[in-house]
Write a protein that holds these residues in place. Structure first.
Motif, PDB file in Angstrom:
ATOM      1  N   GLY A  59     -20.176   1.868  64.230  1.00 38.86           N
ATOM      2  CA  GLY A  59     -19.397   3.104  64.198  1.00 38.86           C
ATOM      3  C   GLY A  59     -18.597   3.234  62.923  1.00 38.86           C
ATOM      4  O   GLY A  59     -18.525   4.314  62.325  1.00 38.86           O
ATOM      5  N   THR A  64     -19.091   6.014  60.002  1.00 39.63           N
ATOM      6  CA  THR A  64     -17.965   6.853  59.602  1.00 39.63           C
ATOM      7  C   THR A  64     -17.750   6.812  58.099  1.00 39.63           C
ATOM      8  O   THR A  64     -17.577   7.844  57.439  1.00 39.63           O
ATOM      9  N   ASP A  97     -21.306   6.647  68.675  1.00 42.65           N
ATOM     10  CA  ASP A  97     -21.177   7.757  67.734  1.00 42.65           C
ATOM     11  C   ASP A  97     -22.382   7.848  66.800  1.00 42.65           C
ATOM     12  O   ASP A  97     -22.619   8.892  66.185  1.00 42.65           O
ATOM     13  N   ARG A 131     -14.720   2.698  65.156  1.00 49.66           N
ATOM     14  CA  ARG A 131     -15.376   3.788  65.859  1.00 49.66           C
ATOM     15  C   ARG A 131     -16.408   3.207  66.810  1.00 49.66           C
ATOM     16  O   ARG A 131     -16.996   2.165  66.552  1.00 49.66           O
TER      17      ARG A 131
END
Length: 238
Positions: A189, A193, A156, A152
């Motif tokens: 990221g 997550t 984010d 990711r």
């Protein structure tokens, strides 16, 4: 293999195992209120003060029992994942999630003990406050860190959480290290997550184990599977 330890050392280790096993049995049969040094000593056939030769306090013993419980959970998850292809990321993540829920429902008092036991002072090192989280995040972190296309992007991560996620990422990398293998690459990221996945999973499982849904739920499986599907879609798992 021959056990060459001195007899006194072996006897001490055997007694230690018995103490933890009896403590866990009392927990399962009588709940946390039945877990006392006096009750444990009575079951083993020694005096309560003799237990202090093994543990500094009841809290110290409880921490070790929690460690045994978490080791059993890790073994169960490892067994589940051992039967799945290493490249089937979605199935492995789903299996870890379902395996954790299945274990928690089957062991509500063990789950409750670990859930409610405060961390040992000085253990606040990333995810050290939560033994269940340490197990689950290590499993899922290893799965996602090694899965092509699952990384990711760092943007984010909310700016206000970035420093915390950086510390958590470092803890996760330490947990994923494997001997002489190259250090695993885990981006912010991915760490973010995995952490968000855990927070929602843990919350739902705790509500189910403790029967704390805000309304009567006769079968929480559809709710759990819906949550799992939403989480999977959000992180890009099929």
């Amino acid at each position: 293999m021959t056990d060459d330890r001195p007899r006194a050392e072996k006897n001490r280790a055997d007694t230690d195992r018995r103490i933890r096993a009896v403590a866990r049995t009392l927990l399962v049969e009588q709940g946390a209120q039945g877990l006392t040094l006096r009750a444990i000593a009575r079951q083993i056939g020694i005096t309560a003060p003799a237990l202090y030769r093994y543990y500094a306090s009841l809290s110290d013993l409880v921490q070790h029992v929690c460690g045994d419980i978490c080791a059993d959970l890790a073994d169960d998850l490892g067994t589940v994942l051992a039967h799945l292809p290493a490249d089937d990321t979605a199935s492995r993540v789903f299996a870890a999630c379902r395996g954790f829920r299945t274990w928690a429902i089957a062991h509500p008092r063990e789950f409750g003990l670990v859930f409610a036991t405060p961390a040992t002072p000085g253990a606040a090192d990333g995810n050290g406050n939560d033994p269940f989280g340490q197990i689950f995040l290590t499993f899922t972190g290893r799965i996602l860190a090694g899965a092509p296309g699952q990384e990711r992007s760092d943007p984010d991560v909310p700016a206000r959480l970035r420093a915390d996620i950086e510390r958590f990422r470092d803890t996760l990398v330490d947990a994923l290290r494997d001997g002489d293998q190259p250090e695993p690459v885990v981006g912010l990221g991915t760490a973010y997550t995995v952490l968000r996945f855990w927070v929602r999973l843990y919350g739902q499982v705790a509500l189910e184990v403790f029967d704390r849904f805000p309304f009567p739920v006769t079968d929480a499986t559809p709710l759990f599977e819906s949550m799992l599907a939403e989480q999977a879609a959000e992180v890009g798992l099929g």
